[in-house]
Design an enzyme around this catalytic site. Structure first.
Site, short mmCIF file in Angstrom:
data_model
loop_
_atom_site.label_atom_id
_atom_site.label_comp_id
_atom_site.label_asym_id
_atom_site.label_seq_id
_atom_site.Cartn_x
_atom_site.Cartn_y
_atom_site.Cartn_z
N LYS A 13 50.36 40.37 51.92
CA LYS A 13 50.90 41.01 50.71
C LYS A 13 49.81 41.19 49.65
CE LYS A 13 54.24 38.44 49.16
NZ LYS A 13 54.53 37.29 50.00
N ARG A 88 62.97 37.26 46.01
CA ARG A 88 62.91 36.31 47.13
C ARG A 88 64.29 35.78 47.49
NH1 ARG A 88 57.14 34.67 45.89
NH2 ARG A 88 56.39 33.39 47.59
N ARG A 127 42.79 30.96 55.67
CA ARG A 127 42.66 31.42 54.29
C ARG A 127 41.99 30.35 53.43
NH1 ARG A 127 47.87 34.36 52.00
NH2 ARG A 127 48.70 32.40 51.28
N ARG A 133 46.95 27.13 44.62
CA ARG A 133 47.77 27.50 45.77
C ARG A 133 48.06 26.21 46.52
NH1 ARG A 133 48.59 33.31 46.65
NH2 ARG A 133 49.30 32.65 48.67
N ARG A 144 57.22 26.19 52.41
CA ARG A 144 57.17 27.59 51.98
C ARG A 144 57.71 28.52 53.06
NH1 ARG A 144 53.63 29.94 48.37
NH2 ARG A 144 52.42 31.03 49.96
P1 AMP Z 1 53.38 33.34 45.72
O1 AMP Z 1 52.05 33.38 45.11
O2 AMP Z 1 54.12 34.65 45.62
O3 AMP Z 1 53.37 32.84 47.15
O4 AMP Z 1 54.26 32.30 44.88
C1 AMP Z 1 53.88 30.96 44.73
C2 AMP Z 1 55.08 30.09 44.43
O5 AMP Z 1 55.71 30.51 43.20
C3 AMP Z 1 56.20 30.15 45.45
O6 AMP Z 1 55.97 29.28 46.55
C4 AMP Z 1 57.41 29.73 44.63
O7 AMP Z 1 57.42 28.33 44.41
C5 AMP Z 1 57.13 30.40 43.29
N1 AMP Z 1 57.70 31.76 43.25
C6 AMP Z 1 57.00 32.94 43.21
N2 AMP Z 1 57.83 33.99 43.18
C7 AMP Z 1 59.09 33.48 43.22
C8 AMP Z 1 60.39 34.04 43.24
N3 AMP Z 1 60.56 35.38 43.24
N4 AMP Z 1 61.45 33.21 43.29
C9 AMP Z 1 61.30 31.87 43.30
N5 AMP Z 1 60.11 31.27 43.30
C10 AMP Z 1 59.00 32.05 43.26
#
Ligand code: AMP
Length: 187
Positions: A13, A88, A127, A133, A144
């Site tokens: 993504k 999500r 990665r 992260r 996750r």
């Molecule tokens: P990402 O960088 O998109 O993988 O997001 C990192 C973390 O942020 C995720 O593992 C969730 O804990 C939180 N997060 C990001 N976007 C959302 C979302 N739309 N709904 C709920 N939690 C989110």
């Protein structure tokens, strides 16, 4: 043009999203990034979500939807928005539709990058660590991925129902996947 880019952790993504932004002049809206920025800055929102995110769990809908609405409000003049990491959950997808109607906008493309779970784990293992992260911890990564398969996958059904979902094979080189993405968007 507003795009929802959808896919499990490790599907590409971030990489593909960057390319879409450059090609179509979109504004990037990554909910994960907004949360991480708030955590780094030590804002009340950051403090509120820190433990949840560090556990690899999803932030509750109420908090996430309110945060997203505020972010969209800031960029209503954008030529287009790339939604990365949102929605999500089905509740978030419904809220996004309502929000777009409210702002007089539409979601023009919902594209899902499809990558088998085994390949996802391989990619994530490769990665490099990115600041804040949680990918590198096996337990959190499992969480996750579980969150994706138990909650987020249903979002696809929501968009499939009215034929809005465009699925793309996420296997292959970055260029190959991007070419598929571009073709799907441009028709
Ligand atoms: P990402 O960088 O998109 O993988 O997001 C990192 C973390 O942020 C995720 O593992 C969730 O804990 C939180 N997060 C990001 N976007 C959302 C979302 N739309 N709904 C709920 N939690 C989110």
């Amino acid at each position: 043009m507003n795009i929802v880019l959808f896919g499990p952790p490790g599907a590409g993504k971030g990489t593909q999203g960057e390319r879409l932004i450059t090609l179509y002049g979109l504004t990037h809206l990554s909910t994960g990034e907004v949360f991480r920025r708030n955590m780094t800055d030590g804002t009340p929102l950051g403090d509120q979500v820190k433990a949840i995110i560090n556990n690899g769990e999803l932030v509750p809908d109420e908090i996430t939807i309110a945060m997203l609405e505020e972010e969209v409000r800031k960029i209503t003049a954008a030529k287009g928005i790339l939604f990365d990491g949102f929605p999500r959950t089905t509740a978030q997808a419904i809220a996004l539709d309502e929000m777009m109607t409210h702002f007089g906008k539409t979601i023009d493309h919902v594209t899902a990058l499809e990558v088998p779970e085994k390949e996802l784990r391989k990619r994530i293992a490769l990665r490099k660590t990115r600041q804040n992260r949680v990918d590198d911890d096996e337990e959190k990564l499992n969480k996750r991925i579980t969150e994706y398969y138990t909650k987020t996958l249903f979002v696809l059904d929501y968009y499939k129902k009215d034929n809005r979902l465009q699925s793309i094979d996420g296997l292959g080189s970055i260029d190959e996947v991007f070419a598929r993405l571009k073709k799907t968007i441009e028709g």
